[in-house]
Design an enzyme around this catalytic site. Structure first.
Site, PDB file in Angstrom:
ATOM      1  N   ASP A  72       0.822  -1.209   0.000  1.00 15.92           N
ATOM      2  CA  ASP A  72       0.000   0.000   0.000  1.00 15.92           C
ATOM      3  C   ASP A  72       0.858   1.262   0.000  1.00 15.92           C
ATOM      4  OD1 ASP A  72       0.928  -0.512   2.578  1.00 15.92           O
ATOM      5  OD2 ASP A  72      -1.028  -1.014   3.372  1.00 15.92           O
ATOM      6  N   ASN A 145      -7.341  -3.038  14.485  1.00 17.54           N
ATOM      7  CA  ASN A 145      -8.743  -3.262  14.111  1.00 17.54           C
ATOM      8  C   ASN A 145      -8.899  -4.456  13.164  1.00 17.54           C
ATOM      9  OD1 ASN A 145      -7.734  -2.333  11.695  1.00 17.54           O
ATOM     10  ND2 ASN A 145      -9.124  -0.582  11.488  1.00 17.54           N
ATOM     11  N   HIS A 147      -7.251  -4.909  10.295  1.00 20.88           N
ATOM     12  CA  HIS A 147      -6.997  -4.673   8.872  1.00 20.88           C
ATOM     13  C   HIS A 147      -5.724  -5.386   8.416  1.00 20.88           C
ATOM     14  CE1 HIS A 147      -4.593  -0.623   9.520  1.00 20.88           C
ATOM     15  NE2 HIS A 147      -3.761  -1.646   9.491  1.00 20.88           N
ATOM     16  N   GLU A 152      -9.771  -2.125   5.399  1.00 23.98           N
ATOM     17  CA  GLU A 152     -10.357  -1.769   6.683  1.00 23.98           C
ATOM     18  C   GLU A 152     -11.642  -2.566   6.922  1.00 23.98           C
ATOM     19  OE1 GLU A 152      -8.593  -0.165   8.592  1.00 23.98           O
ATOM     20  OE2 GLU A 152      -7.880   1.769   7.877  1.00 23.98           O
TER      21      GLU A 152
HETATM   22  C1  F6R Z   1       1.569  -1.480   6.117  1.00 24.07           C
HETATM   23  C2  F6R Z   1       0.275  -2.125   6.208  1.00 24.07           C
HETATM   24  C3  F6R Z   1      -0.508  -2.152   7.490  1.00 24.07           C
HETATM   25  C4  F6R Z   1       0.341  -2.539   8.704  1.00 24.07           C
HETATM   26  C5  F6R Z   1      -0.522  -2.560   9.966  1.00 24.07           C
HETATM   27  C6  F6R Z   1       0.316  -2.816  11.197  1.00 24.07           C
HETATM   28  O1  F6R Z   1       2.111  -1.605   4.835  1.00 24.07           O
HETATM   29  O2  F6R Z   1      -0.196  -2.630   5.247  1.00 24.07           O
HETATM   30  O3  F6R Z   1      -1.582  -3.036   7.369  1.00 24.07           O
HETATM   31  O4  F6R Z   1       0.899  -3.799   8.506  1.00 24.07           O
HETATM   32  O5  F6R Z   1      -1.173  -1.339  10.112  1.00 24.07           O
HETATM   33  O6  F6R Z   1       1.182  -1.734  11.388  1.00 24.07           O
HETATM   34  P1  F6R Z   1       2.361  -1.775  12.441  1.00 24.07           P
HETATM   35  O7  F6R Z   1       3.326  -2.802  11.965  1.00 24.07           O
HETATM   36  O8  F6R Z   1       2.951  -0.388  12.405  1.00 24.07           O
HETATM   37  O9  F6R Z   1       1.762  -2.138  13.746  1.00 24.07           O
END
Ligand code: F6R
Length: 252
Positions: A72, A145, A147, A152
């Protein structure tokens, strides 16, 4: 639709998880050479990438043939906020520290790419992945959450790469990387659940107590629940969860 149980590899220490995950990547890169990796950003994979850099410096691995597809990228970052782009993250933690061919590192959009405001789908990213033979190993983090990438709650299983609105909880959680919450973009382009499920193998890495609810929801769900997007992983037959939440998750 078949439902599969993810493998759970749980260590007591986060460092052991990082070591385990990077050793899988190193082994598979050395085996396949022209491997295609799906990559995540955020706090979770940082030390994994650092381990890959150390392995490169020790001559244990080369990234010359590796092709990467990041999950992303934010849209709407301020002009001077390149450091919060996922392109900057990947370049500085991994790509520029090893022998990647930077032209083989792809994002669904580049951070400063001019957007067609009416365009919602970025299906050409799915086509690019397919035309390269698909992703061999996808690294995933998980949001508090539930995701995965920026799929989301409420995301559809059929979603391909597209423009998406970030949930308030994601904006709140990610504001730790920005000067102010108001600077966090409200939109991103993300691989969809369908895109992610096409990867041949998925490694979901999750550290810390704040990921426990998402992990518990995933490991106890009986099928896909769009309110907890990571439950889509139950539809994939080769998912490994790597976590330091051993006791809580395995002996719930
Ligand atoms: C990042 C992504 C997000 C993260 C998720 C966890 O490229 O796709 O889904 O993997 O938000 O983020 P962290 O690792 O910062 O807890």
């Amino acid at each position: 639709m078949n439902i599969y149980k993810p493998n759970i590899i749980a260590f007591k220490e986060k460092e052991e998880c990082d070591k385990y995950t990077s050793s899988i990547l190193i082994k598979e890169i050395n085996k396949l050479k022209k491997i295609k990796l799906g990559l995540a950003t955020g706090s979770t994979p940082r030390e994994i990438y650092e381990n890959l850099v150390s392995a490169y410096k020790n001559g244990a691995v080369s990234f010359k043939g590796v092709i990467t597809f990041n999950l992303d990228e934010y849209i709407g970052l301020k002009e001077n906020d390149y450091e919060n782009s996922y392109r900057f993250f990947m370049n500085s933690y991994l790509f520029e520290k090893v022998d990647f061919n930077i032209n083989n590192t792809f994002f669904p959009i580049e951070w400063n790419q001019k957007l067609d405001l009416d365009k919602n789908d970025y299906f050409e990213y799915d086509e690019l992945i397919n035309s390269n033979g698909g992703i061999d190993i996808q690294i995933l983090g998980v949001g508090e959450n539930g995701h995965i990438a920026f799929n989301e709650p409420g995301s559809k299983l059929s979603a391909k790469t597209s423009k998406t609105n970030l949930s308030d909880s994601t904006i709140e959680v990610n504001s730790r990387f920005f000067k102010a919450k108001a600077d966090v973009p409200t939109q991103a382009v993300t691989m969809g659940l369908d895109t992610i499920l096409k990867a041949k193998r998925i490694l979901l890495v999750a550290y810390g107590k704040n990921k426990l609810n998402a992990l518990k929801a995933l490991t106890s769900a009986s099928g896909f629940n769009e309110n907890i997007p990571c439950t889509a992983l139950l539809l994939h037959n080769n998912v490994t969860i790597i976590t330091d939440q051993a006791i809580e998750l395995l002996f719930k």
